[in-house]
Design a protein around this motif. Structure first.
Motif, PDB file in Angstrom:
ATOM      1  N   TRP A 249       0.841  -1.188   0.000  1.00 30.48           N
ATOM      2  CA  TRP A 249       0.000   0.000   0.000  1.00 30.48           C
ATOM      3  C   TRP A 249       0.880   1.243   0.000  1.00 30.48           C
ATOM      4  O   TRP A 249       1.799   1.370   0.815  1.00 30.48           O
ATOM      5  CB  TRP A 249      -0.896   0.039   1.241  1.00 30.48           C
ATOM      6  CG  TRP A 249      -1.894  -1.074   1.328  1.00 30.48           C
ATOM      7  CD1 TRP A 249      -2.349  -1.862   0.298  1.00 30.48           C
ATOM      8  CD2 TRP A 249      -2.576  -1.529   2.502  1.00 30.48           C
ATOM      9  NE1 TRP A 249      -3.268  -2.772   0.764  1.00 30.48           N
ATOM     10  CE2 TRP A 249      -3.430  -2.598   2.117  1.00 30.48           C
ATOM     11  CE3 TRP A 249      -2.552  -1.139   3.840  1.00 30.48           C
ATOM     12  CZ2 TRP A 249      -4.240  -3.278   3.018  1.00 30.48           C
ATOM     13  CZ3 TRP A 249      -3.375  -1.815   4.742  1.00 30.48           C
ATOM     14  CH2 TRP A 249      -4.201  -2.870   4.339  1.00 30.48           C
ATOM     15  N   ALA A 250       0.597   2.162  -0.907  1.00 32.98           N
ATOM     16  CA  ALA A 250       1.244   3.477  -0.895  1.00 32.98           C
ATOM     17  C   ALA A 250       0.279   4.479  -0.291  1.00 32.98           C
ATOM     18  O   ALA A 250      -0.891   4.533  -0.690  1.00 32.98           O
ATOM     19  CB  ALA A 250       1.629   3.899  -2.312  1.00 32.98           C
ATOM     20  N   ILE A 251       0.745   5.239   0.682  1.00 29.66           N
ATOM     21  CA  ILE A 251      -0.093   6.245   1.329  1.00 29.66           C
ATOM     22  C   ILE A 251       0.365   7.595   0.787  1.00 29.66           C
ATOM     23  O   ILE A 251       1.462   8.066   1.102  1.00 29.66           O
ATOM     24  CB  ILE A 251       0.011   6.176   2.866  1.00 29.66           C
ATOM     25  CG1 ILE A 251      -0.567   4.840   3.379  1.00 29.66           C
ATOM     26  CG2 ILE A 251      -0.769   7.326   3.497  1.00 29.66           C
ATOM     27  CD1 ILE A 251       0.361   3.663   3.320  1.00 29.66           C
ATOM     28  N   ALA A 252      -0.453   8.206  -0.059  1.00 30.87           N
ATOM     29  CA  ALA A 252       0.019   9.333  -0.857  1.00 30.87           C
ATOM     30  C   ALA A 252      -1.024  10.434  -0.985  1.00 30.87           C
ATOM     31  O   ALA A 252      -2.231  10.174  -1.018  1.00 30.87           O
ATOM     32  CB  ALA A 252       0.411   8.848  -2.264  1.00 30.87           C
ATOM     33  N   ASN A 253      -0.535  11.656  -1.073  1.00 32.22           N
ATOM     34  CA  ASN A 253      -1.339  12.827  -1.422  1.00 32.22           C
ATOM     35  C   ASN A 253      -0.367  13.943  -1.751  1.00 32.22           C
ATOM     36  O   ASN A 253       0.690  14.058  -1.117  1.00 32.22           O
ATOM     37  CB  ASN A 253      -2.264  13.244  -0.270  1.00 32.22           C
ATOM     38  CG  ASN A 253      -3.343  14.217  -0.716  1.00 32.22           C
ATOM     39  OD1 ASN A 253      -3.127  15.044  -1.598  1.00 32.22           O
ATOM     40  ND2 ASN A 253      -4.511  14.134  -0.096  1.00 32.22           N
ATOM     41  N   GLN A 254      -0.699  14.765  -2.715  1.00 34.43           N
ATOM     42  CA  GLN A 254       0.196  15.863  -3.092  1.00 34.43           C
ATOM     43  C   GLN A 254      -0.007  17.107  -2.223  1.00 34.43           C
ATOM     44  O   GLN A 254       0.501  18.173  -2.561  1.00 34.43           O
ATOM     45  CB  GLN A 254       0.030  16.187  -4.577  1.00 34.43           C
ATOM     46  CG  GLN A 254       0.719  15.165  -5.457  1.00 34.43           C
ATOM     47  CD  GLN A 254       0.589  15.463  -6.934  1.00 34.43           C
ATOM     48  OE1 GLN A 254      -0.203  14.854  -7.639  1.00 34.43           O
ATOM     49  NE2 GLN A 254       1.385  16.399  -7.410  1.00 34.43           N
ATOM     50  N   LYS A 255      -0.701  16.944  -1.136  1.00 30.22           N
ATOM     51  CA  LYS A 255      -0.810  17.999  -0.139  1.00 30.22           C
ATOM     52  C   LYS A 255      -0.228  17.480   1.171  1.00 30.22           C
ATOM     53  O   LYS A 255      -0.510  16.361   1.578  1.00 30.22           O
ATOM     54  CB  LYS A 255      -2.259  18.434   0.087  1.00 30.22           C
ATOM     55  CG  LYS A 255      -2.406  19.625   1.021  1.00 30.22           C
ATOM     56  CD  LYS A 255      -3.851  20.030   1.202  1.00 30.22           C
ATOM     57  CE  LYS A 255      -3.965  21.312   2.028  1.00 30.22           C
ATOM     58  NZ  LYS A 255      -3.297  21.216   3.347  1.00 30.22           N
ATOM     59  N   GLY A 256       0.605  18.279   1.806  1.00 28.66           N
ATOM     60  CA  GLY A 256       1.183  17.878   3.076  1.00 28.66           C
ATOM     61  C   GLY A 256       0.220  18.108   4.226  1.00 28.66           C
ATOM     62  O   GLY A 256      -0.786  18.812   4.098  1.00 28.66           O
TER      63      GLY A 256
END
Length: 259
Positions: free
Chosen positions: A4-11
């Motif tokens: 699983w990759a836990i990702a978002n382009q917002k910090g």
């Protein structure tokens, strides 16, 4: 092995908290879990009292070995934690230089996929904490994963950031020939505010079944658990936050079984 990759382009939306919480709960279930920190800020690394700047091998070293990285080199980077079944592949600030150093090199977007194959017999789950920047590290994480978990803070600006992340996922899937299961996780939900409710409703309206039918609440126990360098399920098992992540994990595991 499940990745699983836990990702978002917002910090600041709860990526590291989600990685640690789910990883801790999987370890408690007896699963062999590896958490990979791909963020140069190394929040996940420091969460477990590991110093990526102390001269020990880190994920950066694997990128320096390049496409010829082998099992011995990968194993050298992995550090155990004081929690049974839970290991960490630490980050260092040097990861911030990878796009400049490696961006043009062919195949460098698939290094973590090779790492995954080398560790196939050693772990049941790999969870990857992904930096909020589109670059070689995010591409690697997405290429290695079969599911992308996208934590989204339940507030208006975070919803705009989600649009950018979904566009990135589409682009990476098209360019790499990938297909991901996607789970959007509403985080930092404050039931006392109209803004949180409206943001959650907008998430459901726009993204439908991709959105987990629950939410991670604001809970001071997350901060306390971080200070104690302990996953919340082990630090405050009866907390609202731990209960919410337990529900999320149950849904994710049921989806993996039925996939």
């Amino acid at each position: 092995m499940i990745v699983w990759a836990i990702a978002n382009q917002k910090g600041g939306v709860g990526k590291t908290t989600t990685t640690v919480s789910l990883g801790g709960m999987l370890a408690e279930k007896g699963k062999r879990v590896l958490l990979i920190d791909t963020d140069p800020h190394a929040s996940l690394t420091y969460y477990f009292d590991i110093d990526g700047e102390d001269g020990s091998a880190t994920l950066y070293d694997l990128f320096m070995h390049g496409k010829e990285v082998d099992k011995e080199q990968v194993t050298k980077v992995i550090q155990s934690t004081r929690f049974e079944n839970l290991s960490v592949m630490p980050a260092s600030m040097a990861l911030a230089t990878l796009d400049r150093k490696l961006g043009p090199q062919s195949g460098m977007g698939l290094l973590l996929r090779r790492v995954r194959k080398l560790l196939e017999d050693d772990f049941d789950f790999i969870l990857i904490d992904v930096p909020p920047v589109l670059g070689v590290l995010m591409i690697n994480a997405l290429a290695a994963a079969n599911r992308v978990i996208v934590p989204v803070q339940t507030e208006f600006l975070a919803l705009k950031g989600l649009d950018r992340m979904m566009g990135t996922l589409d682009m990476v899937q098209d360019s790499k020939g990938l297909t991901h299961d996607i789970t959007i996780v509403p985080t930092m939900y404050d039931r006392r505010t109209k803004a949180s409710l409206e943001a959650y409703q907008e998430l459901r309206r726009k993204h439908g079944k991709l959105v987990w039918n629950g939410m991670i609440p604001i809970d001071t126990k997350f901060r306390d658990a971080s200070t104690a360098q302990t996953p919340i399920s082990m630090y405050a098992k009866g907390s609202r936050g731990a209960f919410a992540y337990k529900g999320l994990l149950q849904v994710l595991l049921s989806q993996e079984v039925s996939a």
